[in-house]
Design a protein around this motif. Structure first.
Motif, PDB file in Angstrom:
ATOM      1  N   ALA A 124      71.746  88.999   8.111  1.00  0.00           N
ATOM      2  CA  ALA A 124      72.271  88.401   8.982  1.00  0.00           C
ATOM      3  C   ALA A 124      74.061  88.423   8.878  1.00  0.00           C
ATOM      4  N   GLY A 125      74.527  88.544  10.143  1.00  0.00           N
ATOM      5  CA  GLY A 125      76.128  88.288  10.104  1.00  0.00           C
ATOM      6  C   GLY A 125      76.611  88.328  11.681  1.00  0.00           C
ATOM      7  N   ARG A 184      70.255  89.599  18.533  1.00  0.00           N
ATOM      8  CA  ARG A 184      70.774  88.317  18.660  1.00  0.00           C
ATOM      9  C   ARG A 184      70.301  87.235  17.773  1.00  0.00           C
ATOM     10  N   ASP A 185      71.207  86.312  17.156  1.00  0.00           N
ATOM     11  CA  ASP A 185      70.607  85.286  16.346  1.00  0.00           C
ATOM     12  C   ASP A 185      70.189  84.259  17.302  1.00  0.00           C
ATOM     13  N   LYS A 195      80.063  89.525  21.939  1.00  0.00           N
ATOM     14  CA  LYS A 195      81.513  89.691  21.630  1.00  0.00           C
ATOM     15  C   LYS A 195      81.599  89.621  20.089  1.00  0.00           C
ATOM     16  N   ILE A 196      82.804  89.657  19.618  1.00  0.00           N
ATOM     17  CA  ILE A 196      83.226  89.480  18.429  1.00  0.00           C
ATOM     18  C   ILE A 196      82.724  88.125  17.850  1.00  0.00           C
ATOM     19  N   GLY A 197      82.185  88.059  16.747  1.00  0.00           N
ATOM     20  CA  GLY A 197      81.794  86.799  16.135  1.00  0.00           C
ATOM     21  C   GLY A 197      80.434  86.278  16.440  1.00  0.00           C
ATOM     22  N   ASP A 198      79.763  86.676  17.716  1.00  0.00           N
ATOM     23  CA  ASP A 198      78.496  86.451  17.926  1.00  0.00           C
ATOM     24  C   ASP A 198      77.494  86.487  16.770  1.00  0.00           C
ATOM     25  N   PRO A 199      76.680  85.632  16.440  1.00  0.00           N
ATOM     26  CA  PRO A 199      75.687  85.522  15.295  1.00  0.00           C
ATOM     27  C   PRO A 199      74.494  86.803  15.526  1.00  0.00           C
ATOM     28  N   MET A 200      74.374  87.689  14.516  1.00  0.00           N
ATOM     29  CA  MET A 200      73.168  88.646  15.043  1.00  0.00           C
ATOM     30  C   MET A 200      72.576  88.663  13.663  1.00  0.00           C
ATOM     31  N   VAL A 239      72.433  97.387  19.943  1.00  0.00           N
ATOM     32  CA  VAL A 239      71.820  95.971  20.159  1.00  0.00           C
ATOM     33  C   VAL A 239      70.532  95.866  20.846  1.00  0.00           C
ATOM     34  N   GLN A 240      69.602  95.399  20.360  1.00  0.00           N
ATOM     35  CA  GLN A 240      68.113  95.252  21.196  1.00  0.00           C
ATOM     36  C   GLN A 240      68.377  94.797  22.628  1.00  0.00           C
ATOM     37  N   GLU A 241      68.076  95.496  23.603  1.00  0.00           N
ATOM     38  CA  GLU A 241      68.103  94.886  24.869  1.00  0.00           C
ATOM     39  C   GLU A 241      66.742  95.268  25.299  1.00  0.00           C
TER      40      GLU A 241
END
Length: 182
Positions: free
Chosen positions: A40-41, A112-113, A90-95, A73-75
Motif C-alpha cells: 500500500a502507498g 484504489r484503497d 491524483k497525487i496522494g490518493d491511497p492505493m 490503475v485498475q478500471e
C-alpha cells in the motif's frame, strides 16, 4: 535430492546440510514474494493512465522514497468496449499495488484503497444507494430515483437544465414555455 549412503556420515551430513540450505532459500524466496504481493502507498507520480506509488517512506540517507514501477490503475471495461469507467486519480490518493506473482513489474497493477479520514465515504447514510462524487458534484442512484447535486449548472445537450435555467417566450397563463434559453 542426492541419495544417502550408509557408512558415510560426513558425506551424508554435507548432503543433508546442502539440501536444508536449498529448502531455506526457497522458503525465503516464497516469503519475499508473498510480502510483495500486496503493498500500500499513496500515488507519487502520474503519467497518463499509469501511476507510481510510494511504497516506503523516504530513505534517511538518500532522501528518496521507494517507488513502484509505472503500473496501470485498475478500471472496469466490458470485453466489447460497450461500457467502461474512468475515475481520475491524483497525487496522494491511497492505493494498493497488486503483484500476483510477488514480483513488482509488468504484471503489477494499482487498485484504489478504501475510505480514509481525508477521503471519506461519499454518503453519510447506511443505505445501499450507488453514490458517485467528483469534486463538488454528486449523483445518487437510490431505488427509482437519481439525484444530481452540483454547485454549478446541470447541462444537458449544451443547455442549462438546472435550477438556475431560464426560459424565453414566457406568457402568463396556461401556455407552455420555450426550450431553456441558456
Amino acid at each position: 535430492m542426492a541419495r544417502l549412503r550408509p557408512n558415510r556420515p560426513g558425506r551424508d551430513a554435507r548432503i543433508v546440510t546442502r539440501e536444508m540450505r536449498r529448502i531455506y532459500k526457497q522458503i525465503d524466496d516464497l516469503d519475499r514474494r508473498m510480502a510483495a504481493m500486496m503493498l500500500a502507498g499513496p500515488i507519487a507520480a502520474i503519467d497518463g493512465d499509469r501511476v507510481r506509488l510510494e511504497l516506503l517512506p523516504r530513505d534517511s540517507r538518500t532522501g528518496k522514497p521507494f517507488l513502484s514501477p509505472w503500473v496501470q490503475v485498475q478500471e472496469a471495461a466490458s470485453a466489447d468496449g460497450a461500457s467502461a469507467t474512468h475515475f481520475p486519480v491524483k497525487i496522494g490518493d491511497p492505493m494498493r499495488l497488486f503483484s500476483p506473482n510477488g514480483e513488482l513489474g509488468s504484471s503489477s497493477f494499482a487498485v484504489r484503497d478504501s475510505y480514509t479520514s481525508n477521503a471519506a465515504n461519499p454518503t453519510d447514510k447506511k443505505q445501499q444507494a450507488l453514490v458517485i462524487r467528483h469534486g463538488g458534484c454528486s449523483m445518487v442512484f437510490d431505488g427509482d430515483d437519481i439525484v444530481f447535486t452540483s454547485p454549478g449548472k446541470l447541462i444537458h445537450n449544451g443547455k442549462n437544465t438546472g435550477h438556475t435555467h431560464i426560459h424565453g417566450g414566457v406568457i402568463t397563463g396556461p401556455a407552455n414555455t420555450d426550450v431553456p434559453a441558456n
